[in-house]
Each structure stands twice: as C-alpha cells, then as structure tokens.
Scaffold this motif. Structure first.
Motif, PDB file in Angstrom:
ATOM      1  N   GLY A 177     -56.461  -7.942 -50.530  1.00 51.67           N
ATOM      2  CA  GLY A 177     -55.120  -8.355 -50.933  1.00 51.67           C
ATOM      3  C   GLY A 177     -54.601  -7.767 -52.232  1.00 51.67           C
ATOM      4  N   ALA A 178     -55.189  -6.700 -52.721  1.00 50.61           N
ATOM      5  CA  ALA A 178     -54.671  -6.071 -53.941  1.00 50.61           C
ATOM      6  C   ALA A 178     -53.234  -5.608 -53.724  1.00 50.61           C
ATOM      7  CB  ALA A 178     -55.545  -4.880 -54.339  1.00 50.61           C
ATOM      8  N   ASP A 179     -52.414  -5.764 -54.747  1.00 47.75           N
ATOM      9  CA  ASP A 179     -51.037  -5.263 -54.718  1.00 47.75           C
ATOM     10  C   ASP A 179     -50.998  -3.776 -55.038  1.00 47.75           C
ATOM     11  OD1 ASP A 179     -49.763  -7.857 -54.332  1.00 47.75           O
ATOM     12  OD2 ASP A 179     -50.368  -8.266 -56.409  1.00 47.75           O
ATOM     13  N   GLU A 188     -42.538  -2.892 -68.819  1.00 46.54           N
ATOM     14  CA  GLU A 188     -43.543  -3.652 -68.080  1.00 46.54           C
ATOM     15  C   GLU A 188     -44.813  -3.669 -68.932  1.00 46.54           C
ATOM     16  OE1 GLU A 188     -44.291  -2.096 -64.180  1.00 46.54           O
ATOM     17  OE2 GLU A 188     -42.168  -2.159 -63.624  1.00 46.54           O
ATOM     18  N   ILE A 189     -45.456  -4.810 -68.991  1.00 44.49           N
ATOM     19  CA  ILE A 189     -46.687  -4.939 -69.781  1.00 44.49           C
ATOM     20  C   ILE A 189     -47.826  -5.310 -68.849  1.00 44.49           C
ATOM     21  CG2 ILE A 189     -47.891  -6.309 -71.514  1.00 44.49           C
ATOM     22  CD1 ILE A 189     -45.329  -6.479 -73.090  1.00 44.49           C
ATOM     23  N   GLU A 190     -48.915  -4.597 -69.019  1.00 41.54           N
ATOM     24  CA  GLU A 190     -50.129  -4.866 -68.256  1.00 41.54           C
ATOM     25  C   GLU A 190     -51.220  -5.238 -69.230  1.00 41.54           C
ATOM     26  OE1 GLU A 190     -53.269  -2.056 -65.877  1.00 41.54           O
ATOM     27  OE2 GLU A 190     -51.139  -1.701 -65.514  1.00 41.54           O
ATOM     28  N   LYS A 226     -41.661 -12.141 -63.318  1.00 39.14           N
ATOM     29  CA  LYS A 226     -42.088 -11.560 -62.045  1.00 39.14           C
ATOM     30  C   LYS A 226     -43.500 -12.022 -61.730  1.00 39.14           C
ATOM     31  CE  LYS A 226     -41.687  -7.146 -62.699  1.00 39.14           C
ATOM     32  NZ  LYS A 226     -41.453  -5.710 -62.658  1.00 39.14           N
ATOM     33  N   ARG A 227     -43.792 -12.046 -60.461  1.00 32.92           N
ATOM     34  CA  ARG A 227     -45.141 -12.356 -60.008  1.00 32.92           C
ATOM     35  C   ARG A 227     -46.079 -11.274 -60.532  1.00 32.92           C
ATOM     36  NH1 ARG A 227     -47.647 -10.192 -55.627  1.00 32.92           N
ATOM     37  NH2 ARG A 227     -49.446 -11.315 -54.855  1.00 32.92           N
TER      38      ARG A 227
END
Length: 167
Positions: A26-28, A160-162, A5-6
């Motif tokens: 532009g933060a997601d 999910e890994i951050e 994933k992006r």
C-alpha cells in the motif's frame, strides 16, 4: 489557512522484490537509486534501463516513483548524470531526490520535479526557501529536527515538507 493533506507513505526499494512488496503493502510512493549514483551502494540497485519498467509498474498501480541521485557528483560524472536525467524524464519519473546543485540544475532543465534530500541537512526556513528559489517542489528536513522545529519551518514556507519517521 493551509489545507492539510494526507501524508504520503513512501518506501525505499532496492530491487524488484522490494518494489513489488512495497506496492502490495500500500505504499503511495517508492524511492530508489540506480547503480553508481546512489547512497545505498551495497544495495542491488536498479539500472538506467529499468526506469521505464519501474515507472510503468508503479503508475499502473497508482504509486509514484522517485529516483534518488543524492550523492556528491564529481566532474567526471556530469555526463552520466545528464544521461540518467534524460532517461528519467523519458520514463516519466515523478520526482528526483537530490541535493547536489548540478543535479538540481540539470533536473530543472529537463522539466523534472525536484525534492531536496535529507543530505542537504535543511533545518530552517531560510534554507528551505532558498531551495524553493532553485525550483525545488519538496524538501526533506534534517533528521535532527524536532516536531516544534518542523512546525516552525512549516509556518514559514509553502514547500512540501517530508520528514523521516524512525522505528
């Protein structure tokens, strides 16, 4: 084979000016705390009453809003934590970033998505998958993890890994 994933670009915000700047840049996603339950105690921080306005602004701009409750929770704070989590649910917060087990438990009871904070120092797949069993959707790995260690953990969990990216 896992679909790549992006990456999500997430920015910390401590006040309205920072929130607007992150969204404009532009933060997601943005993450923020509220007074009295935040590691960034010296920041201006938001109040519980701001939650609906924050998420409304973020969602209108296709930005996710993450509330950090990433401190040690003492017995005398449990009632307030519950009030904050109810308000977060009602405001449609996208995720709670935490590590105290009381916050994880209550957030899951309220149907909130949970991300385990870097404060938990997750540095291996056994820990990652333990938090998955508790209902975590995402984990933030320990800042000390190398790229090779991150890759190894990634190969052993579907969470999910951050990770933090510094300077």
């Amino acid at each position: 084979m896992r679909k790549v994933k992006r990456p999500e670009l997430m920015s910390p915000v401590g006040n309205w000016e920072m929130l607007k700047a992150a969204v404009d840049a532009g933060a997601d996603a943005v993450y923020f705390g509220i007074r009295n339950l935040n590691m960034r105690a010296n920041a201006k921080n938001f109040s519980v009453d701001d939650l609906k306005k924050i998420t409304g602004f973020c969602h209108k701009n296709n930005v996710k809003s993450y509330l950090t409750l990433n401190i040690i929770i003492y017995e005398n704070e449990l009632k307030y934590v519950e009030e904050v989590l109810k308000a977060a649910r009602d405001a449609n917060i996208d995720m709670i970033i935490c590590w105290d087990l009381s916050v994880i438990k209550k957030a899951k009871e309220f149907g909130l998505n949970v991300c385990i904070s870097t404060q938990a120092s997750i540095s291996n797949s056994l820990s990652a998958n333990f938090y998955k069993e508790l209902g975590a959707k995402r984990i933030v790995l320990a800042r000390e993890c190398t790229l090779d260690q991150i890759k190894e953990i990634r190969s052993k969990t579907d969470l999910e890994i951050e990770t933090f990216i510094h300077g």
